[in-house]
Scaffold this active site. Structure first.
Site, PDB file in Angstrom:
ATOM      1  N   ARG A   1       0.867  -1.168   0.000  1.00 53.66           N
ATOM      2  CA  ARG A   1       0.000   0.000   0.000  1.00 53.66           C
ATOM      3  C   ARG A   1       0.908   1.223   0.000  1.00 53.66           C
ATOM      4  O   ARG A   1       2.017   1.186   0.524  1.00 53.66           O
ATOM      5  CB  ARG A   1      -0.902   0.020   1.227  1.00 53.66           C
ATOM      6  CG  ARG A   1      -1.799  -1.208   1.377  1.00 53.66           C
ATOM      7  CD  ARG A   1      -2.564  -1.161   2.689  1.00 53.66           C
ATOM      8  NE  ARG A   1      -3.442  -2.320   2.852  1.00 53.66           N
ATOM      9  CZ  ARG A   1      -3.096  -3.449   3.457  1.00 53.66           C
ATOM     10  NH1 ARG A   1      -1.873  -3.576   3.968  1.00 53.66           N
ATOM     11  NH2 ARG A   1      -3.954  -4.448   3.569  1.00 53.66           N
TER      12      ARG A   1
ATOM     13  N   LYS B   1      -2.105  -2.731   8.126  1.00 51.35           N
ATOM     14  CA  LYS B   1      -3.203  -2.323   8.983  1.00 51.35           C
ATOM     15  C   LYS B   1      -3.038  -2.938  10.368  1.00 51.35           C
ATOM     16  O   LYS B   1      -2.639  -4.096  10.502  1.00 51.35           O
ATOM     17  CB  LYS B   1      -4.536  -2.743   8.363  1.00 51.35           C
ATOM     18  CG  LYS B   1      -4.841  -2.023   7.049  1.00 51.35           C
ATOM     19  CD  LYS B   1      -6.177  -2.435   6.471  1.00 51.35           C
ATOM     20  CE  LYS B   1      -6.468  -1.666   5.190  1.00 51.35           C
ATOM     21  NZ  LYS B   1      -7.771  -2.056   4.587  1.00 51.35           N
TER      22      LYS B   1
ATOM     23  N   HIS C   1      -2.878   2.280  -5.826  1.00 54.07           N
ATOM     24  CA  HIS C   1      -3.457   0.958  -5.609  1.00 54.07           C
ATOM     25  C   HIS C   1      -3.439   0.121  -6.887  1.00 54.07           C
ATOM     26  O   HIS C   1      -3.496  -1.106  -6.829  1.00 54.07           O
ATOM     27  CB  HIS C   1      -4.885   1.098  -5.082  1.00 54.07           C
ATOM     28  CG  HIS C   1      -5.116   0.337  -3.812  1.00 54.07           C
ATOM     29  ND1 HIS C   1      -4.398   0.552  -2.667  1.00 54.07           N
ATOM     30  CD2 HIS C   1      -5.980  -0.670  -3.528  1.00 54.07           C
ATOM     31  CE1 HIS C   1      -4.812  -0.265  -1.719  1.00 54.07           C
ATOM     32  NE2 HIS C   1      -5.770  -1.023  -2.221  1.00 54.07           N
TER      33      HIS C   1
ATOM     34  N   ARG D   1      -0.551  -2.109  -6.785  1.00 52.55           N
ATOM     35  CA  ARG D   1      -0.793  -3.201  -5.842  1.00 52.55           C
ATOM     36  C   ARG D   1      -1.672  -4.272  -6.487  1.00 52.55           C
ATOM     37  O   ARG D   1      -1.399  -5.472  -6.372  1.00 52.55           O
ATOM     38  CB  ARG D   1      -1.438  -2.643  -4.581  1.00 52.55           C
ATOM     39  CG  ARG D   1      -1.777  -3.668  -3.498  1.00 52.55           C
ATOM     40  CD  ARG D   1      -2.173  -2.919  -2.224  1.00 52.55           C
ATOM     41  NE  ARG D   1      -2.903  -3.730  -1.271  1.00 52.55           N
ATOM     42  CZ  ARG D   1      -2.339  -4.506  -0.352  1.00 52.55           C
ATOM     43  NH1 ARG D   1      -1.014  -4.599  -0.294  1.00 52.55           N
ATOM     44  NH2 ARG D   1      -3.071  -5.188   0.496  1.00 52.55           N
TER      45      ARG D   1
ATOM     46  N   HIS E   1      -3.170  -9.380   3.703  1.00 50.72           N
ATOM     47  CA  HIS E   1      -4.605  -9.523   3.921  1.00 50.72           C
ATOM     48  C   HIS E   1      -4.862 -10.448   5.107  1.00 50.72           C
ATOM     49  O   HIS E   1      -4.235 -11.511   5.220  1.00 50.72           O
ATOM     50  CB  HIS E   1      -5.297 -10.123   2.685  1.00 50.72           C
ATOM     51  CG  HIS E   1      -5.427  -9.155   1.559  1.00 50.72           C
ATOM     52  ND1 HIS E   1      -5.633  -9.553   0.253  1.00 50.72           N
ATOM     53  CD2 HIS E   1      -5.398  -7.803   1.527  1.00 50.72           C
ATOM     54  CE1 HIS E   1      -5.727  -8.497  -0.525  1.00 50.72           C
ATOM     55  NE2 HIS E   1      -5.582  -7.425   0.225  1.00 50.72           N
TER      56      HIS E   1
ATOM     57  N   TYR F   1      -8.934 -11.348  -6.766  1.00 51.08           N
ATOM     58  CA  TYR F   1      -7.998 -11.322  -7.887  1.00 51.08           C
ATOM     59  C   TYR F   1      -8.085 -12.580  -8.729  1.00 51.08           C
ATOM     60  O   TYR F   1      -7.693 -12.572  -9.898  1.00 51.08           O
ATOM     61  CB  TYR F   1      -6.564 -11.152  -7.369  1.00 51.08           C
ATOM     62  CG  TYR F   1      -6.345  -9.847  -6.658  1.00 51.08           C
ATOM     63  CD1 TYR F   1      -6.165  -8.664  -7.363  1.00 51.08           C
ATOM     64  CD2 TYR F   1      -6.323  -9.800  -5.270  1.00 51.08           C
ATOM     65  CE1 TYR F   1      -5.971  -7.459  -6.701  1.00 51.08           C
ATOM     66  CE2 TYR F   1      -6.134  -8.606  -4.598  1.00 51.08           C
ATOM     67  CZ  TYR F   1      -5.952  -7.443  -5.321  1.00 51.08           C
ATOM     68  OH  TYR F   1      -5.770  -6.257  -4.663  1.00 51.08           O
TER      69      TYR F   1
END
Length: 308
Positions: free
Chosen positions: A155, A181, A252, A255, A278, A287
């Site tokens: 990110r 995150k 993004h 990414r 993730h 994806y």
């Protein structure tokens, strides 16, 4: 705690610590919960202990339909708000503020799945080739930044959050430490092109940029010697994409392209999940729809009886 405002702040304090959420995410939660709080107060409900299931259901409906005073929310925003409300009620029950969870049967609105936009490998290469203009410090930084973003699937906040000590450029073990995150760390390997660009930047360009500042551990620096901002990083990518003649590119996008290219090349989805940081493989599986389209195109083009 009996007042809605106190209960709201109690829950926000809890998730700030337990989940390590960013300030922006916490601000979004606070907005969502205040909207719910306003809705409840209009019904003379001043505590979560007085909320019933119909209150939550009608609030969810209002989010999607809107009111004369407030516009309807987009599906993703409405779903996020319901999730925040459900979390608040679960926490209230666990804390003993309530004896029931009236939100447990209220489901977030289904959000239409949008396939991420991915560039072709040729398009990515074109952007990286024109990422730097000249041999100045800023040019070397720009090339290194974009090489790292594509090489790691980072990110943009993770890339600009890198410190010099997060690099490991020893031969055979080249990697960077990214903080995602919740401030969760992951070690992501990087390839030769990114290593070469990083080495050129660190050796020849970072020190001149750092001299304008007061000293910082940040890897990517601005002209004043401070950490590069998200907006500056976005400007760097947009300028490179414009030079390459490729429209509608965002940080993004690189990414998404990283993930799609790995899966198209045969990488296991769980490996890609780890690389992207993730929490759930379900997030990564969006994806796979992109690669399935590629497989279908190849099949219909080359199988002798695909079109019969």
């Amino acid at each position: 705690m009996s007042d809605l405002a106190d209960q709201r702040e109690g829950y926000l304090a809890h998730i700030a610590v337990e989940r390590g959420l960013s300030k922006n995410t916490l601000a979004a939660y606070r907005r969502d919960m205040r909207r719910y709080e306003d809705f409840l107060r209009q019904r003379d409900v001043d505590s979560l202990a007085r909320v019933v299931r119909s209150d939550v259901e009608e609030f969810a409906q209002e989010l999607s339909a809107g009111t004369p005073e407030r516009a309807a929310l987009a599906p993703a925003s409405a779903s996020r708000t319901v999730v925040a409300v459900r979390g608040w009620h679960r926490f209230a029950l666990a804390e003993g503020w309530t004896t029931d969870d009236p939100s447990r049967l209220v489901k977030p609105r289904a959000v239409p799945q949008r396939l991420p936009k991915a560039l072709s490998t040729a398009q990515v290469e074109a952007i990286l080739e024109v990422a730097s203009v000249g041999d100045g410090a800023a040019a070397l930084r720009d090339r290194a930044l974009l090489e790292v973003v594509y090489a790691t699937g980072a990110r943009i906040s993770e890339a600009i959050g890198l410190d010099v000590d997060d690099l490991a450029l020893e031969a055979g073990a080249e990697a960077v430490v990214l903080r995602g995150k919740g401030n969760k760390e992951r070690v992501v390997p990087i390839g030769g092109y990114a290593v070469e660009a990083l080495d050129a930047y660190v050796v020849r360009a970072r020190s001149p940029l750092a001299q304008a500042g007061r000293g910082t551990s940040a890897l990517f620096l601005n002209a004043r010697g401070g950490r590069l901002s998200r907006q500056s990083a976005w400007t760097i990518l947009r300028a490179a994409a414009e030079r390459a003649g490729i429209p509608d590119v965002s940080p993004h996008t690189l990414r998404h392209s990283f993930a799609t290219h790995l899966l198209t090349g045969g990488a296991d989805v769980r490996v890609v999940q780890e690389l992207l940081g993730h929490a759930s493989v379900t997030t990564t599986q969006i994806y796979t729809a992109v690669t399935q389209d590629t497989l279908r195109e190849v099949y219909t083009t080359f199988h002798p009886r695909a079109l019969s």
